[in-house]
Structures are given as C-alpha cells and as structure tokens.
Design a protein around this motif. Structure first.
Motif, short mmCIF file in Angstrom:
data_model
loop_
_atom_site.label_atom_id
_atom_site.label_comp_id
_atom_site.label_asym_id
_atom_site.label_seq_id
_atom_site.Cartn_x
_atom_site.Cartn_y
_atom_site.Cartn_z
N LYS A 62 0.84 -1.20 0.00
CA LYS A 62 0.00 0.00 0.00
C LYS A 62 0.88 1.25 0.00
O LYS A 62 1.52 1.57 -0.99
CB LYS A 62 -0.96 -0.04 1.18
N TYR A 63 0.92 1.97 1.12
CA TYR A 63 1.65 3.23 1.16
C TYR A 63 3.16 3.06 1.02
O TYR A 63 3.87 4.01 0.67
CB TYR A 63 1.34 3.98 2.45
N LEU A 64 3.68 1.89 1.29
CA LEU A 64 5.11 1.64 1.11
C LEU A 64 5.46 1.33 -0.34
O LEU A 64 6.62 1.17 -0.68
CB LEU A 64 5.58 0.51 2.04
N ASN A 65 4.42 1.19 -1.18
CA ASN A 65 4.59 1.15 -2.64
C ASN A 65 5.35 -0.06 -3.17
O ASN A 65 6.04 0.04 -4.19
CB ASN A 65 5.26 2.45 -3.13
N ALA A 214 -1.50 8.86 -1.25
CA ALA A 214 -0.10 8.48 -1.09
C ALA A 214 0.75 9.72 -1.35
O ALA A 214 1.08 10.03 -2.50
CB ALA A 214 0.27 7.36 -2.05
N PRO A 215 1.11 10.46 -0.31
CA PRO A 215 1.76 11.76 -0.50
C PRO A 215 3.18 11.69 -1.05
O PRO A 215 3.72 12.71 -1.48
CB PRO A 215 1.77 12.36 0.92
N LEU A 216 3.76 10.51 -1.08
CA LEU A 216 5.12 10.39 -1.59
C LEU A 216 5.20 10.80 -3.06
O LEU A 216 6.19 11.39 -3.50
CB LEU A 216 5.64 8.96 -1.41
N TYR A 217 4.16 10.51 -3.81
CA TYR A 217 4.22 10.79 -5.25
C TYR A 217 2.97 11.46 -5.82
O TYR A 217 2.99 11.91 -6.97
CB TYR A 217 4.50 9.51 -6.05
#
Length: 251
Positions: A62-65, A214-217
């Motif tokens: 999930k959020y760890l992609n 997912a704020p990373l990308y």
C-alpha cells in the motif's frame, strides 16, 4: 494471556488510534496487543519503541509502494523475540540453516520468524521503493497527507449533502491518510464511474467509498483533478449508467 489485534488506522472510517495510550491501557489490563500497520506504514510517522508496543504486522504493497505481491512484515521487540515461535518453521528461520541438523532450532533473533525463500522479484520492487523512503522526512510526509485529504474534502463539501453522501472522515488530528464517504444507494456505481475516468478509489459494503492519498508521489494537482472528476460524475449522473452497476469480484 489475552491478545488484542487492532489496526492503527480503521480501514473504514480512517480514524487514527493512539498507539501509546491504547497499548498502555491494554497492558495495564494484563493483555498484549498486536498492531496492524497496513493502513499507516508509509503514511505517517510510527514509533513502536516509543509507544511501548511489542508486536506489529503490516503489508508493504500500500503506502510503502511495494506493488502487488509485495511481502508482509512483522515487528517483534528485541526483548521478547526469543519467546516467540513461528508455527510455519522454515529453513530461513533456523539458527544454523547450513548446518542441516536433523532437528529444528529457531534463530535467537527476529530472523526466527522467517519461513522460506520469498519471491526475489517482489523484494526487488520493494527495495526500489525503500531506497526512496530512506530520504523521506516522515513528518513532512504526514503534513502533506493531511493537507491533501483536507483539500479533497473541501473541493467536494458543497456537493455531498445535495447528493445524500455522508463524509465520515475523522478530524485532521485523528485521521490516517484517507477520506471515507458513505452512499448506501449509489456508492459502488460512483466509484466505478470514477475508475472509468482514471480516479482509482475503492468500495466497501455497505456504501463506503474510500479514497487513499499516497503523499510520496501524488500532487495537489492530482487531488484537485480527482475532486473535479467526482463533481462531474455527480453533476452528470453518469454513475447511473448500467455498466457501472455490474458487480465484479474486486471492488
């Protein structure tokens, strides 16, 4: 001993639980808690040691992609690692895997919980993701996450009530990284209409439309565009098309 299993972030409402306070409460009553971090790892800072938590599990897709098929993870505090036992004992959890002893002896550290050889391809994708995470400021990530989810809600606020949609998302300080909306009559069809437009949310019975950020990308432009499509789907009524009411195995 009783064991309580809790998600740090409720998968329906998105409500964020206080790990430290909840762990202490459970421990004070003579029980242990295993935290499920599936909806929080990679979305917000987590300090298991500081919270006094001894056990946690989670997923990396999930959020760890890590993507589909990415491995799960297990956390066991070092003070209690030698007291746990992996019922699916495997070669990689052996104290001396190349000794080829007739009897099984678990390793004395966290590696005792390994089972066998996992997919090298799945680990490769996850490794690429983790190389990025090593450079991430988790508090900055958390701040962006909350700002994105709030922007999404603000962009829809004047349309939801008119269409009978309830926003059950918790207040900012009690929120994970998702927005949860309820429409028991049209929820499934709305999500399918949005997917057809390239906005990927998911649906959970009864009536839950769930949107994770997912704020990373993801960018704020992405969030604005998603809200724009949501408004367009409601205004046009395109979710009423029969194709969006056909149920599939995955929602």
């Amino acid at each position: 001993m009783a064991v309580v299993v809790l998600s740090q972030v409720n998968y329906r409402t998105g409500k964020l639980r206080d790990i430290a306070a909840t762990t202490k409460l459970i421990n004070d009553h003579g029980a242990e808690v295993i935290w499920d971090l599936a909806h929080s790892a990679g979305a917000l800072p987590i300090d298991l040691n500081g919270a006094g938590a001894r056990y946690a599990v989670g997923c990396t897709y999930k959020y760890l992609n890590g993507g589909p098929g990415a491995p799960a993870f297990l956390y066991v505090h070092k003070d209690v690692q030698d007291g746990g036992w992996q019922p699916l004992s495997g070669w990689h959890g052996h104290a001396s895997p190349f000794a080829f002893d007739a009897d099984y002896a678990p390793a004395g550290d966290i590696s005792r919980f390994r089972t066998g050889t996992h997919s090298a391809l799945a680990y490769t994708a996850l490794e690429a993701s983790f190389s990025l995470w090593a450079e991430v400021d988790m508090q900055a990530l958390r701040d962006k996450s909350l700002a994105m989810s709030e922007l999404f809600r603000e962009c829809l606020a004047d349309r939801l009530e008119a269409h009978g949609i309830k926003d059950m998302t918790p207040a900012t300080s009690e929120r994970g990284s998702q927005v949860s909306l309820i429409d028991s009559q049209h929820g499934y069809a709305i999500v399918q209409a949005l997917i057809a437009r390239g906005v990927i949310g998911d649906y959970r019975e009864p009536g839950l439309m769930r949107f994770g950020f997912a704020p990373l990308y993801l960018s704020f432009e992405d969030v604005w565009q998603a809200a724009h499509h949501f408004r367009a789907v409601l205004k046009s009524g395109e979710y009423q098309n029969s194709q969006f009411h056909v149920r599939s195995a995955v929602t």
